[in-house]
Design a protein around this motif. Structure first.
Motif, PDB file in Angstrom:
ATOM      1  N   VAL A  38       5.317  10.866   7.204  1.00 56.83           N
ATOM      2  CA  VAL A  38       5.382   9.420   7.030  1.00 56.83           C
ATOM      3  C   VAL A  38       3.998   8.799   6.913  1.00 56.83           C
ATOM      4  O   VAL A  38       3.699   8.111   5.926  1.00 56.83           O
ATOM      5  CB  VAL A  38       6.165   8.765   8.197  1.00 56.83           C
ATOM      6  CG1 VAL A  38       6.157   7.258   8.080  1.00 56.83           C
ATOM      7  CG2 VAL A  38       7.581   9.286   8.229  1.00 56.83           C
ATOM      8  N   THR A  39       3.143   9.002   7.903  1.00 59.58           N
ATOM      9  CA  THR A  39       1.892   8.251   7.926  1.00 59.58           C
ATOM     10  C   THR A  39       0.880   8.716   6.889  1.00 59.58           C
ATOM     11  O   THR A  39       0.200   7.877   6.285  1.00 59.58           O
ATOM     12  CB  THR A  39       1.246   8.295   9.322  1.00 59.58           C
ATOM     13  OG1 THR A  39       1.002   9.641   9.682  1.00 59.58           O
ATOM     14  CG2 THR A  39       2.128   7.643  10.345  1.00 59.58           C
ATOM     15  N   GLU A  40       0.760  10.002   6.661  1.00 57.88           N
ATOM     16  CA  GLU A  40      -0.206  10.480   5.667  1.00 57.88           C
ATOM     17  C   GLU A  40       0.163  10.028   4.252  1.00 57.88           C
ATOM     18  O   GLU A  40      -0.710   9.537   3.526  1.00 57.88           O
ATOM     19  CB  GLU A  40      -0.361  11.992   5.743  1.00 57.88           C
ATOM     20  CG  GLU A  40      -1.036  12.476   7.018  1.00 57.88           C
ATOM     21  CD  GLU A  40      -2.458  11.977   7.180  1.00 57.88           C
ATOM     22  OE1 GLU A  40      -3.176  11.858   6.173  1.00 57.88           O
ATOM     23  OE2 GLU A  40      -2.851  11.698   8.318  1.00 57.88           O
ATOM     24  N   PRO A  41       1.427  10.150   3.801  1.00 54.66           N
ATOM     25  CA  PRO A  41       1.759   9.619   2.471  1.00 54.66           C
ATOM     26  C   PRO A  41       1.562   8.105   2.374  1.00 54.66           C
ATOM     27  O   PRO A  41       1.167   7.594   1.331  1.00 54.66           O
ATOM     28  CB  PRO A  41       3.225   9.984   2.286  1.00 54.66           C
ATOM     29  CG  PRO A  41       3.451  11.139   3.171  1.00 54.66           C
ATOM     30  CD  PRO A  41       2.551  10.921   4.344  1.00 54.66           C
ATOM     31  N   ARG A  42       1.832   7.392   3.472  1.00 58.49           N
ATOM     32  CA  ARG A  42       1.646   5.948   3.462  1.00 58.49           C
ATOM     33  C   ARG A  42       0.171   5.589   3.324  1.00 58.49           C
ATOM     34  O   ARG A  42      -0.187   4.696   2.542  1.00 58.49           O
ATOM     35  CB  ARG A  42       2.213   5.352   4.750  1.00 58.49           C
ATOM     36  CG  ARG A  42       2.193   3.843   4.776  1.00 58.49           C
ATOM     37  CD  ARG A  42       2.799   3.309   6.037  1.00 58.49           C
ATOM     38  NE  ARG A  42       4.229   3.605   6.074  1.00 58.49           N
ATOM     39  CZ  ARG A  42       4.998   3.412   7.126  1.00 58.49           C
ATOM     40  NH1 ARG A  42       4.499   2.936   8.238  1.00 58.49           N
ATOM     41  NH2 ARG A  42       6.276   3.707   7.084  1.00 58.49           N
ATOM     42  N   LYS A  43      -0.689   6.294   4.048  1.00 58.44           N
ATOM     43  CA  LYS A  43      -2.127   6.047   3.926  1.00 58.44           C
ATOM     44  C   LYS A  43      -2.607   6.363   2.514  1.00 58.44           C
ATOM     45  O   LYS A  43      -3.445   5.641   1.962  1.00 58.44           O
ATOM     46  CB  LYS A  43      -2.904   6.882   4.937  1.00 58.44           C
ATOM     47  CG  LYS A  43      -2.797   6.366   6.340  1.00 58.44           C
ATOM     48  CD  LYS A  43      -3.672   7.017   7.384  1.00 58.44           C
ATOM     49  CE  LYS A  43      -4.243   8.341   7.135  1.00 58.44           C
ATOM     50  NZ  LYS A  43      -4.896   8.923   8.315  1.00 58.44           N
ATOM     51  N   GLN A  44      -2.088   7.412   1.912  1.00 56.16           N
ATOM     52  CA  GLN A  44      -2.481   7.781   0.546  1.00 56.16           C
ATOM     53  C   GLN A  44      -2.003   6.732  -0.453  1.00 56.16           C
ATOM     54  O   GLN A  44      -2.722   6.391  -1.391  1.00 56.16           O
ATOM     55  CB  GLN A  44      -1.919   9.160   0.185  1.00 56.16           C
ATOM     56  CG  GLN A  44      -2.406   9.662  -1.137  1.00 56.16           C
ATOM     57  CD  GLN A  44      -3.909   9.846  -1.175  1.00 56.16           C
ATOM     58  OE1 GLN A  44      -4.505  10.323  -0.228  1.00 56.16           O
ATOM     59  NE2 GLN A  44      -4.524   9.449  -2.265  1.00 56.16           N
ATOM     60  N   ALA A  45      -0.806   6.196  -0.248  1.00 55.60           N
ATOM     61  CA  ALA A  45      -0.286   5.162  -1.146  1.00 55.60           C
ATOM     62  C   ALA A  45      -1.136   3.901  -1.065  1.00 55.60           C
ATOM     63  O   ALA A  45      -1.436   3.276  -2.093  1.00 55.60           O
ATOM     64  CB  ALA A  45       1.171   4.851  -0.801  1.00 55.60           C
ATOM     65  N   TYR A  46      -1.547   3.508   0.139  1.00 53.80           N
ATOM     66  CA  TYR A  46      -2.430   2.354   0.289  1.00 53.80           C
ATOM     67  C   TYR A  46      -3.775   2.614  -0.378  1.00 53.80           C
ATOM     68  O   TYR A  46      -4.320   1.742  -1.054  1.00 53.80           O
ATOM     69  CB  TYR A  46      -2.651   2.022   1.765  1.00 53.80           C
ATOM     70  CG  TYR A  46      -1.580   1.135   2.345  1.00 53.80           C
ATOM     71  CD1 TYR A  46      -1.550  -0.223   2.074  1.00 53.80           C
ATOM     72  CD2 TYR A  46      -0.601   1.657   3.177  1.00 53.80           C
ATOM     73  CE1 TYR A  46      -0.580  -1.044   2.608  1.00 53.80           C
ATOM     74  CE2 TYR A  46       0.384   0.849   3.719  1.00 53.80           C
ATOM     75  CZ  TYR A  46       0.385  -0.494   3.433  1.00 53.80           C
ATOM     76  OH  TYR A  46       1.352  -1.305   3.958  1.00 53.80           O
ATOM     77  N   ALA A  47      -4.326   3.800  -0.199  1.00 53.70           N
ATOM     78  CA  ALA A  47      -5.613   4.127  -0.811  1.00 53.70           C
ATOM     79  C   ALA A  47      -5.509   4.091  -2.333  1.00 53.70           C
ATOM     80  O   ALA A  47      -6.408   3.563  -3.007  1.00 53.70           O
ATOM     81  CB  ALA A  47      -6.073   5.506  -0.342  1.00 53.70           C
ATOM     82  N   ASP A  48      -4.420   4.621  -2.886  1.00 47.85           N
ATOM     83  CA  ASP A  48      -4.236   4.589  -4.340  1.00 47.85           C
ATOM     84  C   ASP A  48      -4.078   3.166  -4.857  1.00 47.85           C
ATOM     85  O   ASP A  48      -4.595   2.825  -5.927  1.00 47.85           O
ATOM     86  CB  ASP A  48      -3.014   5.417  -4.743  1.00 47.85           C
ATOM     87  CG  ASP A  48      -3.220   6.895  -4.504  1.00 47.85           C
ATOM     88  OD1 ASP A  48      -4.381   7.330  -4.358  1.00 47.85           O
ATOM     89  OD2 ASP A  48      -2.204   7.628  -4.440  1.00 47.85           O
ATOM     90  N   PHE A  49      -3.366   2.326  -4.106  1.00 46.34           N
ATOM     91  CA  PHE A  49      -3.164   0.947  -4.527  1.00 46.34           C
ATOM     92  C   PHE A  49      -4.481   0.190  -4.545  1.00 46.34           C
ATOM     93  O   PHE A  49      -4.801  -0.501  -5.516  1.00 46.34           O
ATOM     94  CB  PHE A  49      -2.165   0.257  -3.602  1.00 46.34           C
ATOM     95  CG  PHE A  49      -1.977  -1.211  -3.908  1.00 46.34           C
ATOM     96  CD1 PHE A  49      -1.187  -1.601  -4.970  1.00 46.34           C
ATOM     97  CD2 PHE A  49      -2.588  -2.172  -3.132  1.00 46.34           C
ATOM     98  CE1 PHE A  49      -1.013  -2.944  -5.256  1.00 46.34           C
ATOM     99  CE2 PHE A  49      -2.419  -3.521  -3.414  1.00 46.34           C
ATOM    100  CZ  PHE A  49      -1.627  -3.909  -4.483  1.00 46.34           C
ATOM    101  N   TYR A  50      -5.255   0.291  -3.486  1.00 49.32           N
ATOM    102  CA  TYR A  50      -6.492  -0.480  -3.392  1.00 49.32           C
ATOM    103  C   TYR A  50      -7.630   0.119  -4.197  1.00 49.32           C
ATOM    104  O   TYR A  50      -8.666  -0.520  -4.368  1.00 49.32           O
ATOM    105  CB  TYR A  50      -6.902  -0.650  -1.929  1.00 49.32           C
ATOM    106  CG  TYR A  50      -6.074  -1.713  -1.248  1.00 49.32           C
ATOM    107  CD1 TYR A  50      -6.189  -3.042  -1.604  1.00 49.32           C
ATOM    108  CD2 TYR A  50      -5.132  -1.377  -0.282  1.00 49.32           C
ATOM    109  CE1 TYR A  50      -5.422  -4.022  -1.015  1.00 49.32           C
ATOM    110  CE2 TYR A  50      -4.360  -2.343   0.322  1.00 49.32           C
ATOM    111  CZ  TYR A  50      -4.506  -3.661  -0.051  1.00 49.32           C
ATOM    112  OH  TYR A  50      -3.743  -4.630   0.524  1.00 49.32           O
TER     113      TYR A  50
END
Length: 76
Positions: A38-50
């Protein structure tokens, strides 16, 4: 025929010797699984978005759409 009396003395400590390490182990596995599922994919999605996010462009688009009450569109 008589039934044997159950051994009650030390029953809690005997059960805890088995269940306590099992509970800690399962909670550790659940925490690690949650971190990587959960948390690692979420952090990666935020990094890709920003990585490609342009705040000024987003602000100008909202300003042109009339989202803000205190900012006038540049067309007026």
């Amino acid at each position: 025929m008589q039934l044997a009396k159950p051994v009650m003395r030390g029953l809690l400590s005997k059960r805890l010797r088995f269940h306590l390490p099992l509970a800690f182990g399962l909670s550790l596995v659940a925490a690690i699984a949650f971190k990587y599922a959960v948390t690692e994919p979420r952090k990666q999605a935020y990094a890709d978005f920003y990585k490609h996010y342009d705040a000024a462009k987003e602000f100008n688009a909202m300003k042109e759409a009339g989202v803000f009450q205190s900012v006038r569109p540049s067309g007026e």
